[in-house]
Design an enzyme around this catalytic site. Structure first.
Site, PDB file in Angstrom:
ATOM      1  N   CYS A 144     -72.506 -22.263   5.796  1.00 30.69           N
ATOM      2  CA  CYS A 144     -73.296 -23.709   6.069  1.00 30.69           C
ATOM      3  C   CYS A 144     -74.071 -24.153   5.069  1.00 30.69           C
ATOM      4  O   CYS A 144     -74.831 -23.442   4.316  1.00 30.69           O
ATOM      5  CB  CYS A 144     -74.192 -23.307   7.396  1.00 30.69           C
ATOM      6  SG  CYS A 144     -74.998 -24.631   7.837  1.00 30.69           S
TER       7      CYS A 144
ATOM      8  N   ASP B  53     -70.799 -32.774  -3.216  1.00 29.82           N
ATOM      9  CA  ASP B  53     -72.047 -33.428  -3.020  1.00 29.82           C
ATOM     10  C   ASP B  53     -73.134 -32.821  -3.975  1.00 29.82           C
ATOM     11  O   ASP B  53     -73.176 -31.843  -4.103  1.00 29.82           O
ATOM     12  CB  ASP B  53     -72.668 -32.706  -1.416  1.00 29.82           C
ATOM     13  CG  ASP B  53     -73.365 -33.998  -0.825  1.00 29.82           C
ATOM     14  OD1 ASP B  53     -74.038 -34.707  -1.400  1.00 29.82           O
ATOM     15  OD2 ASP B  53     -73.296 -33.788   0.608  1.00 29.82           O
TER      16      ASP B  53
ATOM     17  N   ARG C 218     -80.565 -41.497   2.322  1.00 32.98           N
ATOM     18  CA  ARG C 218     -80.052 -41.644   1.173  1.00 32.98           C
ATOM     19  C   ARG C 218     -79.198 -42.745   0.170  1.00 32.98           C
ATOM     20  O   ARG C 218     -79.570 -43.007  -0.536  1.00 32.98           O
ATOM     21  CB  ARG C 218     -79.484 -40.223   0.909  1.00 32.98           C
ATOM     22  CG  ARG C 218     -78.662 -39.961  -0.304  1.00 32.98           C
ATOM     23  CD  ARG C 218     -78.257 -38.668  -0.934  1.00 32.98           C
ATOM     24  NE  ARG C 218     -79.329 -37.710  -0.643  1.00 32.98           N
ATOM     25  CZ  ARG C 218     -79.135 -36.450  -0.376  1.00 32.98           C
ATOM     26  NH1 ARG C 218     -77.915 -36.067   0.010  1.00 32.98           N
ATOM     27  NH2 ARG C 218     -80.223 -35.602  -0.076  1.00 32.98           N
TER      28      ARG C 218
ATOM     29  N   CYS D  42     -76.049 -24.599  16.626  1.00 29.17           N
ATOM     30  CA  CYS D  42     -74.527 -24.718  16.709  1.00 29.17           C
ATOM     31  C   CYS D  42     -73.765 -23.559  17.750  1.00 29.17           C
ATOM     32  O   CYS D  42     -74.606 -22.638  17.851  1.00 29.17           O
ATOM     33  CB  CYS D  42     -74.241 -24.296  15.492  1.00 29.17           C
ATOM     34  SG  CYS D  42     -74.647 -25.796  14.123  1.00 29.17           S
TER      35      CYS D  42
ATOM     36  N   ASP E 185     -71.290 -26.231  -1.315  1.00 31.91           N
ATOM     37  CA  ASP E 185     -72.450 -26.446  -1.960  1.00 31.91           C
ATOM     38  C   ASP E 185     -73.130 -25.161  -2.515  1.00 31.91           C
ATOM     39  O   ASP E 185     -72.648 -24.006  -2.130  1.00 31.91           O
ATOM     40  CB  ASP E 185     -73.296 -26.952  -0.749  1.00 31.91           C
ATOM     41  CG  ASP E 185     -73.000 -28.374  -0.491  1.00 31.91           C
ATOM     42  OD1 ASP E 185     -72.332 -29.174  -1.470  1.00 31.91           O
ATOM     43  OD2 ASP E 185     -73.139 -28.900   0.497  1.00 31.91           O
TER      44      ASP E 185
HETATM   45  C1  LIG Z   1     -72.694 -37.270   4.081  1.00 31.43           C
HETATM   46  C2  LIG Z   1     -73.741 -38.110   4.225  1.00 31.43           C
HETATM   47  C3  LIG Z   1     -73.803 -39.398   4.681  1.00 31.43           C
HETATM   48  C4  LIG Z   1     -72.451 -40.108   5.197  1.00 31.43           C
HETATM   49  O1  LIG Z   1     -71.780 -40.450   4.027  1.00 31.43           O
HETATM   50  P1  LIG Z   1     -70.267 -41.013   4.078  1.00 31.43           P
HETATM   51  O2  LIG Z   1     -69.880 -40.809   2.875  1.00 31.43           O
HETATM   52  O3  LIG Z   1     -70.645 -42.338   4.612  1.00 31.43           O
HETATM   53  O4  LIG Z   1     -69.533 -40.131   5.161  1.00 31.43           O
HETATM   54  C5  LIG Z   1     -75.089 -40.087   4.764  1.00 31.43           C
HETATM   55  N1  LIG Z   1     -76.080 -39.622   4.618  1.00 31.43           N
HETATM   56  C6  LIG Z   1     -76.316 -38.266   4.087  1.00 31.43           C
HETATM   57  C7  LIG Z   1     -77.667 -37.993   3.784  1.00 31.43           C
HETATM   58  C8  LIG Z   1     -75.007 -37.485   3.933  1.00 31.43           C
HETATM   59  O5  LIG Z   1     -75.337 -36.184   3.122  1.00 31.43           O
HETATM   60  S1  SF4 Z   2     -71.407 -25.837   8.932  1.00 29.01           S
HETATM   61 FE1  SF4 Z   2     -73.535 -25.567   9.741  1.00 29.01          FE
HETATM   62  S2  SF4 Z   2     -74.047 -27.204  10.825  1.00 29.01           S
HETATM   63 FE2  SF4 Z   2     -71.733 -27.149  10.690  1.00 29.01          FE
HETATM   64  S3  SF4 Z   2     -71.047 -26.106  12.593  1.00 29.01           S
HETATM   65 FE3  SF4 Z   2     -71.086 -24.804  10.978  1.00 29.01          FE
HETATM   66  S4  SF4 Z   2     -73.493 -23.777  11.098  1.00 29.01           S
HETATM   67 FE4  SF4 Z   2     -73.245 -25.612  12.256  1.00 29.01          FE
END
Ligand SMILES: *Cc1c(COP(=O)(O)O)cnc(C)c1O
Ligand code: SF4
Length: 411
Positions: free
Chosen positions: A135, A333, A115, A128, A296
């Site tokens: 999550c 995010d 991305r 996990c 999220d």
């Molecule tokens: C969070 C994330 C990253 C890393 O993001 P940083 O801000 O560099 O820690 C990279 N790719 C994706 C798809 C992410 O969700």
């Molecule tokens: S947030 Fe989701 S991916 Fe991360 S440890 Fe918990 S269950 Fe696993």
């Protein structure tokens, strides 16, 4: 010297230490059913009904270690709320989205999300050791409870090999450390063999939920593939047990920096006091607070969400009040796959062309005068020539550069 350890639930009193301290034993003996859970904690009627319903859709799995640090009598225990389902998960929320971060859209190969310009996220497993109720990736995490088959990973590695812009790969899932050492090594070695991949990051919650997974052997193996960073995930100071402290120390003493990515969770850690205790606890064990994530819009987790303003308030209570190194960046995010955006309290109060008025955490206002000569361009030709792939002019950067005078959203 006696090694201090967390209290074990009576359910596992008789387990020999050599089993208890073996991460495979912990994973094999995860609590996955209502009956097993009731042998460890007292459930309220509400929890019991909710669990039965939720387990039809989402997996529950709690390591005996993590189950033991839950308060068996208190349904509001912050450890328990992270691990034990409630009926709320089966209630649709008003912002719910199946894939809020549009990761599926940005998958350039199976299990690879690319991305941002220079880094990519590699999903190596959906497993996990403990399934967090909140999550973000719950649409896929826990679905099969297994590492991705080797054959399924090949296309992702090939994409990375032919994409020199990617200099940082995040190995995540699921939990990167749920795989055994050999499997993990095969992935890390494969990435390290790609010359333009400068940095490898491992995303793992094991220090918090299955700290036995962090062994001298795995640290020794990872050291061969430096630079490696570990991003872990503690949400509450109660998770910083002697076992967790030891796990983090093994990484850091082994030369692998550890950072923390916490999630802001309603009634679990949604308070400046709790977050401050958490970040202070992390600093004491040399784990750098990196991000605090706004929760999220994934399905069935609205009950964990706070308004974004809660996070801003928490940031206000950290910045200036405590060590700058202890202050994580609060990020949202963006729904739809816009990526992480930092959100801060406002410190710039007002400005004109030569003065900027700032405030500090105590409400002190000051003026910063610009220099008389404001031209501060550097010559970058040599640097650009040295690392052409590091140059990225996307989005608003193009406006600064002057190759566009406006950007218009498509919609
Ligand atoms: C969070 C994330 C990253 C890393 O993001 P940083 O801000 O560099 O820690 C990279 N790719 C994706 C798809 C992410 O969700
Ligand atoms: S947030 Fe989701 S991916 Fe991360 S440890 Fe918990 S269950 Fe696993």
């Amino acid at each position: 010297m006696a090694v201090s350890v967390s209290k074990r639930s009576p359910r596992w009193k008789g387990v020999p230490a050599k089993d208890w301290n073996d991460w495979r034993w912990q994973v094999r003996h995860r609590v996955t059913t209502l009956e097993e859970l009731e042998a460890v904690i007292q459930l309220t009627d509400e929890e019991r009904q909710g669990i039965a319903k939720v387990l039809k859709k989402y997996r529950m799995a709690i390591t005996p270690y993590y189950a033991s640090i839950m308060d068996p009598e208190d349904a509001a225990c912050p450890i328990r709320m992270q691990a034990v389902p409630t009926f709320h998960e089966s209630v649709p929320g008003r912002g719910d989205m199946h894939d809020p971060l549009a990761e599926d859209r940005d998958m350039v190969a199976p299990n690879l999300v690319h991305r941002y310009p220079d880094r990519a996220l590699l999903i190596v497993t959906d497993q996990c050791s403990m399934y967090c109720r909140f999550c973000t990736r719950r649409r896929l995490v826990g679905a099969v409870d297994k590492p991705r088959p080797r054959s399924e990973m090949e296309a992702a590695f090939e994409y990375l090999e032919r994409t020199p812009a990617v200099r940082d790969v995040i190995v995540s899932g699921g939990d990167a450390l749920i795989m055994d050492d050999d499997r993990l090594e095969s992935i890390v070695a494969r990435l390290r063999a790609i010359s333009h991949v400068e940095v490898i990051r491992l995303g793992t919650r094991t220090p918090a939920v299955c700290p036995m997974r962090v062994t001298p052997a795995v640290v020794k193996m990872l050291k061969n593939y430096q630079p490696i960073y570990v991003n872990t995930h503690f949400n509450h100071p109660k998770e910083l047990t002697p076992e967790a402290v030891r796990a983090c120390a093994l990484f850091v003493d082994g030369g692998i920096p550890v950072a923390n990515q916490a999630v802001l969770l309603r009634h679990v850690n949604s308070s400046g006091v709790i977050i401050k205790n958490l970040v202070h606890g992390l600093m004491k064990i040399r784990v750098r607070p990196y991000y605090l994530f706004q929760c999220d819009l994934s399905e069935g987790i609205e009950h964990f969400r706070t308004p974004i303003s809660k996070g801003i308030e928490i940031m206000e209570m950290l910045r200036g009040h405590t060590s700058g190194m202890a202050v994580p960046t609060f990020v949202v995010d963006l729904p739809g796959g816009g990526g992480k955006v930092p959100v801060f309290p406002q410190y710039v109060i007002t400005q004109n062309e030569d003065r900027l008025i700032l405030r500090n955490y105590r409400g002190y206002f000051a003026v910063y005068k610009a220099p008389e000569d404001t031209n501060c361009d550097c010559s970058t030709e040599n640097e650009v020539a040295r690392r052409p792939h590091a140059v990225s002019y996307e989005g608003l950067a193009r406006l600064f550069r002057g190759d566009k005078i406006s950007i218009e959203p498509k919609e």
